[in-house]
Design a protein around this motif. Structure first.
Motif, PDB file in Angstrom:
ATOM      1  N   SER A 187       0.829  -1.205   0.000  1.00  0.00           N
ATOM      2  CA  SER A 187       0.000   0.000   0.000  1.00  0.00           C
ATOM      3  C   SER A 187       0.867   1.260   0.000  1.00  0.00           C
ATOM      4  CB  SER A 187      -0.941   0.003   1.207  1.00  0.00           C
ATOM      5  OG  SER A 187      -0.197  -0.038   2.419  1.00  0.00           O
ATOM      6  N   SER A 188       1.979   1.236   0.752  1.00  0.00           N
ATOM      7  CA  SER A 188       2.850   2.409   0.747  1.00  0.00           C
ATOM      8  C   SER A 188       3.552   2.551  -0.597  1.00  0.00           C
ATOM      9  CB  SER A 188       3.876   2.322   1.881  1.00  0.00           C
ATOM     10  OG  SER A 188       4.789   1.261   1.667  1.00  0.00           O
ATOM     11  N   ASN A 189       3.936   1.420  -1.203  1.00  0.00           N
ATOM     12  CA  ASN A 189       4.564   1.476  -2.523  1.00  0.00           C
ATOM     13  C   ASN A 189       3.635   2.129  -3.541  1.00  0.00           C
ATOM     14  OD1 ASN A 189       6.565   0.045  -1.250  1.00  0.00           O
ATOM     15  ND2 ASN A 189       6.056  -1.908  -2.179  1.00  0.00           N
ATOM     16  N   LYS A 190       2.360   1.791  -3.480  1.00  0.00           N
ATOM     17  CA  LYS A 190       1.372   2.370  -4.388  1.00  0.00           C
ATOM     18  C   LYS A 190       1.220   3.861  -4.129  1.00  0.00           C
ATOM     19  CE  LYS A 190      -3.454   1.999  -5.855  1.00  0.00           C
ATOM     20  NZ  LYS A 190      -4.761   1.300  -5.634  1.00  0.00           N
ATOM     21  N   ALA A 191       1.231   4.247  -2.849  1.00  0.00           N
ATOM     22  CA  ALA A 191       1.076   5.658  -2.511  1.00  0.00           C
ATOM     23  C   ALA A 191       2.210   6.487  -3.099  1.00  0.00           C
ATOM     24  CB  ALA A 191       1.042   5.820  -0.990  1.00  0.00           C
ATOM     25  N   TYR A 192       3.432   5.959  -3.047  1.00  0.00           N
ATOM     26  CA  TYR A 192       4.570   6.710  -3.574  1.00  0.00           C
ATOM     27  C   TYR A 192       4.517   6.790  -5.101  1.00  0.00           C
ATOM     28  CZ  TYR A 192       6.197   5.858   1.177  1.00  0.00           C
ATOM     29  OH  TYR A 192       6.290   5.782   2.541  1.00  0.00           O
ATOM     30  N   LYS A 193       4.097   5.711  -5.727  1.00  0.00           N
ATOM     31  CA  LYS A 193       3.950   5.744  -7.186  1.00  0.00           C
ATOM     32  C   LYS A 193       2.906   6.767  -7.609  1.00  0.00           C
ATOM     33  CE  LYS A 193       5.325   0.933  -8.067  1.00  0.00           C
ATOM     34  NZ  LYS A 193       4.892  -0.399  -8.553  1.00  0.00           N
ATOM     35  N   ASN A 194       1.887   6.942  -6.791  1.00  0.00           N
ATOM     36  CA  ASN A 194       0.811   7.889  -7.110  1.00  0.00           C
ATOM     37  C   ASN A 194       1.290   9.339  -7.147  1.00  0.00           C
ATOM     38  OD1 ASN A 194      -1.102   5.873  -7.374  1.00  0.00           O
ATOM     39  ND2 ASN A 194      -1.900   6.095  -5.296  1.00  0.00           N
ATOM     40  N   VAL A 195       2.416   9.618  -6.486  1.00  0.00           N
ATOM     41  CA  VAL A 195       2.941  10.992  -6.520  1.00  0.00           C
ATOM     42  C   VAL A 195       4.204  11.094  -7.372  1.00  0.00           C
ATOM     43  CG1 VAL A 195       1.878  11.704  -4.357  1.00  0.00           C
ATOM     44  CG2 VAL A 195       4.165  10.670  -4.308  1.00  0.00           C
ATOM     45  N   GLY A 196       4.448  10.081  -8.209  1.00  0.00           N
ATOM     46  CA  GLY A 196       5.483  10.201  -9.222  1.00  0.00           C
ATOM     47  C   GLY A 196       6.734   9.369  -9.042  1.00  0.00           C
ATOM     48  N   PHE A 197       6.830   8.586  -7.977  1.00  0.00           N
ATOM     49  CA  PHE A 197       8.033   7.785  -7.774  1.00  0.00           C
ATOM     50  C   PHE A 197       8.055   6.580  -8.710  1.00  0.00           C
ATOM     51  CE2 PHE A 197       8.291  10.310  -4.008  1.00  0.00           C
ATOM     52  CZ  PHE A 197       9.643  10.340  -3.681  1.00  0.00           C
ATOM     53  N   ILE A 198       9.243   6.274  -9.216  1.00  0.00           N
ATOM     54  CA  ILE A 198       9.417   5.144 -10.120  1.00  0.00           C
ATOM     55  C   ILE A 198      10.467   4.195  -9.540  1.00  0.00           C
ATOM     56  CG2 ILE A 198       8.709   6.374 -12.196  1.00  0.00           C
ATOM     57  CD1 ILE A 198      11.632   6.820 -12.870  1.00  0.00           C
ATOM     58  N   GLU A 199      10.299   2.908  -9.797  1.00  0.00           N
ATOM     59  CA  GLU A 199      11.188   1.891  -9.245  1.00  0.00           C
ATOM     60  C   GLU A 199      12.571   1.965  -9.888  1.00  0.00           C
ATOM     61  OE1 GLU A 199       9.078  -1.665 -10.092  1.00  0.00           O
ATOM     62  OE2 GLU A 199       7.607  -1.389  -8.494  1.00  0.00           O
ATOM     63  N   LYS A 200      13.617   1.799  -9.045  1.00  0.00           N
ATOM     64  CA  LYS A 200      14.989   1.872  -9.543  1.00  0.00           C
ATOM     65  C   LYS A 200      15.823   0.652  -9.196  1.00  0.00           C
ATOM     66  CE  LYS A 200      16.502   4.789 -11.470  1.00  0.00           C
ATOM     67  NZ  LYS A 200      16.561   5.026 -12.937  1.00  0.00           N
ATOM     68  N   GLY A 201      15.278  -0.284  -8.437  1.00  0.00           N
ATOM     69  CA  GLY A 201      16.043  -1.496  -8.152  1.00  0.00           C
ATOM     70  C   GLY A 201      15.828  -2.013  -6.745  1.00  0.00           C
ATOM     71  N   LYS A 202      15.842  -3.328  -6.622  1.00  0.00           N
ATOM     72  CA  LYS A 202      15.605  -3.979  -5.338  1.00  0.00           C
ATOM     73  C   LYS A 202      16.915  -4.285  -4.620  1.00  0.00           C
ATOM     74  CE  LYS A 202      11.257  -6.250  -6.670  1.00  0.00           C
ATOM     75  NZ  LYS A 202      11.128  -5.520  -7.947  1.00  0.00           N
ATOM     76  N   VAL A 203      16.869  -4.195  -3.300  1.00  0.00           N
ATOM     77  CA  VAL A 203      17.964  -4.649  -2.446  1.00  0.00           C
ATOM     78  C   VAL A 203      17.351  -5.348  -1.239  1.00  0.00           C
ATOM     79  CG1 VAL A 203      19.676  -2.927  -3.131  1.00  0.00           C
ATOM     80  CG2 VAL A 203      18.072  -2.394  -1.287  1.00  0.00           C
ATOM     81  N   ASP A 204      18.102  -6.275  -0.664  1.00  0.00           N
ATOM     82  CA  ASP A 204      17.666  -6.969   0.543  1.00  0.00           C
ATOM     83  C   ASP A 204      18.606  -6.629   1.691  1.00  0.00           C
ATOM     84  OD1 ASP A 204      15.686  -8.150  -0.921  1.00  0.00           O
ATOM     85  OD2 ASP A 204      16.493 -10.197  -0.792  1.00  0.00           O
ATOM     86  N   GLU A 205      18.016  -6.364   2.854  1.00  0.00           N
ATOM     87  CA  GLU A 205      18.817  -6.228   4.072  1.00  0.00           C
ATOM     88  C   GLU A 205      18.713  -7.519   4.856  1.00  0.00           C
ATOM     89  OE1 GLU A 205      18.878  -2.577   6.559  1.00  0.00           O
ATOM     90  OE2 GLU A 205      18.230  -3.930   8.174  1.00  0.00           O
ATOM     91  N   ILE A 206      19.827  -8.164   5.086  1.00  0.00           N
ATOM     92  CA  ILE A 206      19.847  -9.450   5.794  1.00  0.00           C
ATOM     93  C   ILE A 206      20.630  -9.318   7.089  1.00  0.00           C
ATOM     94  CG2 ILE A 206      20.770 -11.801   5.725  1.00  0.00           C
ATOM     95  CD1 ILE A 206      19.957 -12.003   2.859  1.00  0.00           C
ATOM     96  N   THR A 207      20.036  -9.795   8.155  1.00  0.00           N
ATOM     97  CA  THR A 207      20.717  -9.882   9.447  1.00  0.00           C
ATOM     98  C   THR A 207      20.888 -11.342   9.792  1.00  0.00           C
ATOM     99  OG1 THR A 207      19.705  -7.795  10.179  1.00  0.00           O
ATOM    100  CG2 THR A 207      20.673  -9.228  11.880  1.00  0.00           C
ATOM    101  N   LEU A 208      22.129 -11.741  10.017  1.00  0.00           N
ATOM    102  CA  LEU A 208      22.457 -13.126  10.391  1.00  0.00           C
ATOM    103  C   LEU A 208      22.961 -13.129  11.823  1.00  0.00           C
ATOM    104  CD1 LEU A 208      24.431 -14.069   7.162  1.00  0.00           C
ATOM    105  CD2 LEU A 208      22.127 -14.827   7.724  1.00  0.00           C
ATOM    106  N   THR A 209      22.454 -14.051  12.623  1.00  0.00           N
ATOM    107  CA  THR A 209      22.915 -14.201  14.005  1.00  0.00           C
ATOM    108  C   THR A 209      23.208 -15.654  14.274  1.00  0.00           C
ATOM    109  OG1 THR A 209      20.622 -14.372  14.782  1.00  0.00           O
ATOM    110  CG2 THR A 209      21.637 -12.191  14.845  1.00  0.00           C
ATOM    111  N   TRP A 210      24.206 -15.910  15.119  1.00  0.00           N
ATOM    112  CA  TRP A 210      24.562 -17.290  15.450  1.00  0.00           C
ATOM    113  C   TRP A 210      25.266 -17.330  16.800  1.00  0.00           C
ATOM    114  CZ3 TRP A 210      26.868 -14.368  11.650  1.00  0.00           C
ATOM    115  CH2 TRP A 210      28.221 -14.055  11.819  1.00  0.00           C
ATOM    116  N   ASN A 211      25.318 -18.525  17.376  1.00  0.00           N
ATOM    117  CA  ASN A 211      26.054 -18.777  18.606  1.00  0.00           C
ATOM    118  C   ASN A 211      27.185 -19.740  18.303  1.00  0.00           C
ATOM    119  OD1 ASN A 211      24.364 -17.248  20.370  1.00  0.00           O
ATOM    120  ND2 ASN A 211      22.846 -18.890  20.249  1.00  0.00           N
ATOM    121  N   GLU A 212      28.341 -19.459  18.855  1.00  0.00           N
ATOM    122  CA  GLU A 212      29.471 -20.363  18.634  1.00  0.00           C
ATOM    123  C   GLU A 212      29.233 -21.687  19.369  1.00  0.00           C
ATOM    124  OE1 GLU A 212      31.810 -20.054  16.628  1.00  0.00           O
ATOM    125  OE2 GLU A 212      31.676 -17.941  16.085  1.00  0.00           O
TER     126      GLU A 212
END
Length: 270
Positions: free
Chosen positions: A245-270
């Motif tokens: 819904s937020s993506n649609k709202a931004y497109k409605n005021v002129g924003f265009i897609e420029k590329g996807k990125v992923d933020e990944i958080t990895l956690t572990w115990n030794e």
């Protein structure tokens, strides 16, 4: 060979990197004062501003499998002695980088999928009656609540609003921070920050759940975009793909897609 580079390196002027200037706008800031900035000088860059911030990994679209393997092996050896690592990369590369940590460290993965946008030409927001204003001292508590809710919605972090009162107070003197009020209560916020040579990012866009669907986010983003364009820069932002819904709202005021990125958080115990 992977080596340390600086902001003047030719890779930052390559056609492959410039094509990704919007989704990797944070790399543009990192390179100005990096804690870490390394590259094979052709197909990838690893950058980090501080230990508290994500590592950004840019890769060219034409990167070869041999180079991906080199990057993956180096990234694992560079950060395997931590107990957590957070990084941002293109989706396919992000997945590859996580594999050694999951296989060798049994790391748990948390992923946020993002789309980057820019707005070369504003479309006026549909809600023309909403009033966008600067906050006052009476709004500090409301702003702190919005900031805490933003952390919960975007990062699943529970934060006590009382711990954010000082940060909320600082927003009163921030010329790039705006709010929408209903019945004298702040119900939506947004700001601009992170200025590069070509773009200024819009972030901290938040609307309280009971006020969503009324065009408040679109109105705020359009208002801030107009200010950015008047400065001769291009508005840019990231959205969470789990919130269409937020993506649609931004497109409605002129924003265009420029590329996807992923933020990944990895956690572990030794």
């Amino acid at each position: 060979m992977i080596t340390a580079i600086n902001k003047t390196h030719a890779i930052f002027n390559s056609a492959a990197y410039i094509r990704d200037i919007v989704p990797f706008s944070l790399m543009e800031l990192i390179k100005q004062c990096p804690m870490l900035l390394e590259s094979d000088e052709k197909d990838f860059i690893i950058g980090m501003a501080s230990p508290q911030m994500p590592i950004w990994v840019w890769t060219s679209d034409g990167i070869q499998q041999e180079t991906i393997n080199e990057l993956c092996e180096y990234f694992y050896s560079r950060f395997r002695d931590n107990q957590t690592v957070c990084y941002v990369a293109k989706p396919d590369i992000a997945a590859i980088l996580s594999n050694p940590f999951k296989e060798k460290k049994r790391a748990q993965e948390h992923r946020v999928e993002m789309e980057s946008f820019e707005n070369p030409k504003i479309i006026p927001a549909k809600n023309k009656e909403v009033i966008i204003e600067k906050p006052t001292i009476a709004d500090v508590q409301d702003i702190a609540v919005c900031m805490a809710n933003f952390e919960k919605d975007c990062f699943d972090q529970i934060v006590d609003p009382s711990s954010l009162l000082e940060k909320a107070k600082n927003k009163l003197n921030d010329p790039n921070f705006f709010v929408i009020k209903q019945n004298n209560t702040v119900v939506a916020t947004a700001q601009s920050s992170r200025e590069t040579d070509t773009h200024i990012s819009i972030n901290q866009v938040y609307t309280k759940p009971e006020y969503r669907g009324q065009g408040f986010a679109a109105a705020l983003v359009a208002h801030i975009s107009k200010i950015i364009i008047q400065k001769g820069k291009i508005p840019a932002l990231y959205t969470d793909l789990s919130n269409p819904s937020s993506n649609k709202a931004y497109k409605n005021v002129g924003f265009i897609e420029k590329g996807k990125v992923d933020e990944i958080t990895l956690t572990w115990n030794e």
